[in-house]
Enzyme design. Sequence first.
Site, PDB file in Angstrom:
ATOM      1  N   ASP A 149     -27.779  30.458 -45.429  1.00 41.61           N
ATOM      2  CA  ASP A 149     -26.470  30.411 -44.786  1.00 41.61           C
ATOM      3  C   ASP A 149     -25.838  29.039 -44.984  1.00 41.61           C
ATOM      4  OD1 ASP A 149     -24.332  30.865 -42.738  1.00 41.61           O
ATOM      5  OD2 ASP A 149     -25.581  32.563 -42.192  1.00 41.61           O
ATOM      6  N   HIS A 217     -21.624  28.812 -38.687  1.00 39.23           N
ATOM      7  CA  HIS A 217     -22.111  30.152 -39.033  1.00 39.23           C
ATOM      8  C   HIS A 217     -23.635  30.183 -39.162  1.00 39.23           C
ATOM      9  CE1 HIS A 217     -22.697  33.751 -41.614  1.00 39.23           C
ATOM     10  NE2 HIS A 217     -21.562  34.193 -41.098  1.00 39.23           N
ATOM     11  N   SER A 550     -22.432  39.642 -40.063  1.00 44.14           N
ATOM     12  CA  SER A 550     -23.227  38.411 -40.091  1.00 44.14           C
ATOM     13  C   SER A 550     -24.011  38.234 -38.803  1.00 44.14           C
ATOM     14  CB  SER A 550     -22.320  37.193 -40.276  1.00 44.14           C
ATOM     15  OG  SER A 550     -21.991  36.985 -41.614  1.00 44.14           O
TER      16      SER A 550
END
Length: 761
Positions: A149, A217, A550
């Site tokens: 990520d 994220h 996600s």
Amino acid sequence: MQKMNFSSALLIVFIAVCVLQSSSLAIKSKKSYIVYLGGLDHEFEASQIKDSHFEFLGSILGSKDRVDEAMIYSYNKQFNGFAALLDEEDAAKLAEHPDVALVIQNKGIKLHTTHSWDFLQLENNGVVGLYSLWTRAKFGENIIIANLDTGVWPESKSFSDNGYGPIPTKWKGGCHNETLVPCNNKLIGAKYLNKGHEALLGKTDPSMNNARDHKGHGTHTLSTAGGNFVSGVNFSGVRMGTAKGGSPRARVAAYKVCWPIPPTFLKYECNAADIVKGFETAIYDGVDVISASLGAPPTDYMNDALAIASFHAVKRGVTVVFSAGNDGPSPGSVFNVAPWVITVGASTTDRDFQSFVHLASGLDLKGLSMPNPIPRNGLYPLVNAANAKAENATSMDAMFCAQGALDPEKVQGKILVCLRGGNIERADKGAEAARAGAAGMILCNDKAYGDDITAELQLLPAIHITYADGLRLYAYLNSTNKPMGYITHPEAAIHMKPAPKVAQFSSRGPNSITPEILKPDITAPGVNIIAAYSEDPKPVLPYNIDSGTSMACPHVAGVVGLLKRVHPDWSPSAIKSAIMTTANIIDNSGNPMIDETKHEASPFSRGAGVIDPNRAMDPGLVYDLTVNDYLDFLCTRGYNKTIIQKFSGQPYECPKNYNILDFNYPSITVPKLNGTVTVTRRLTNVGLPGTYTVGVKSPAGISVDVKPNILAFGKNGEVQKFELTMKADGTRVGRDYVFGELTWSNGNHYHVKSPIVVSMA
């Protein structure tokens, strides 16, 4: 050592990049390629394999200097290959090389967040709790979960190692630039991989050469999968409870493979060469689970660098979990469709962050909002964005709150009403409203988005309302010359019904590459998920709310970690089967779960259903698959013997007359049924001895017959086979897909369910 005398042939995979190289005569286009040689020959050391890569590339490019300039990565620890920057002429030479099997162009890879059952205050989320599984799995103790990520915020309390013992001895990993990204006995790995990114966009700022997450994220997804217990989490004064990952006592490792792109450096992309290196590094380091909330539009498996890399992970016993993508509800939009990975769609939870638009007329409109209160109490003027257009803007652009379309003199200090859509991100609408000086924003869905609303952090106080309530609001705006209203402070509401629902954005089947394999496999919470976040953005957000597949993906990765702790002998396919065959398709109102249309969700949107962790721990029976089963699957795709052998890393003969419909997947999909078809499945007993009876909910217009209809298992590990025969019963006209369900039950504890998906020829 002979120059290319390995057990595998070359497979060239184009990776999606274009670099312009100027000269006095012309600008020559270059692209990044992954040269994939298949399985490793363990007779050679990694350094020897790396040298052979440089030697082989030198035979094509003609000089060491050109090789040094071109080489991006050598893959030499878990699979055999390299990434290099080449022009089309040199790529053509490689394609014509007698050892080369395929030349494939890659597509761009993106994160799957939309800007989440989550594990925060799980007892209030309207789904089956994890406490039984957590207890048996010791909260995932010593399982190692990797996340590919945007990196990690290492100082987050979710990655505290308080109470942790020594790092497992099998661990070979570590941390790059540990003075900037400190690791501990919880966060045991933090590496960055950006050579592919740099080949595309030039050198990264040296201060960014570390695994620190500046986007949020990666921190969010990693803490969802394996974050530690953190009590007293709140967001802008709203108490959220105790944050915890799916495997809260697991060790975690971050592999930063996604990077900001110029000129704004606000959006992130992930280069396939970096992702492949991330996979190889994570496998070598010793991880048990890989979670990857990213993907590209599906392509043939031998053209798909992520599919190839993940195959090697599964071959090593590492379970790989991918997000399904956020291109829903379009049919056939699902990403990451390889049968050896778990593909996860997104569903809602029974918790909302509710706020209200209170209108001076007395009407209250309920919506969702992030805690970001409007500056003062009392009524504010409301303005339709279409009536606040800048001089050179169109009313349409203004209505959608497009960049630069609003006149600040008409917006300043008012609550702005914007319409969702127009190919403009929701956050960009909020940014335009803030630029124009709005006190707040009401985002109204258009008809296409219907009831699909989310709480989302904006640059100003904002609320998101449904299409129906948007119509009521616009009617009020048109009914008075002085519309007034305000937005209430949001509050967390639980036990909302119906829940879970399939998220509107969650990508859908059918599988566009292999329609015989149902994708997505499973759904998990992916809407309004609270988890740890990067503290780099302003304002500082130690914990934040986000939505997307996600967010769903690491929920499943966390559960996989627990299952691996309880059942260390289970294969990745057995774990997938346990998760799929025990999934839940009934919502908290006692009805079949629905999608954004308010109709029953189909397997193309929900997969096998919503993950049910406690039941997955003890599924009774599993549909198991071996590496050879996956190779047989690839044989049905038409790959020749040479490719299959090099992909497998050893000699392999494709079976004769193998039917892809007999691939032992936990779901049963028959596209283009013509006449009668019989499919075969194998079930392995992983529970107590017992007798199972079949039950079938037949798809509309299809008759289904199962033989035998009773299976008796005398011991753990025993395998039994059954055949399922389907044919049209003559009552149905049309070629649309229809859906049913197969259940093997012992009449008591175990109910092993599989979706049935059929279309007519």
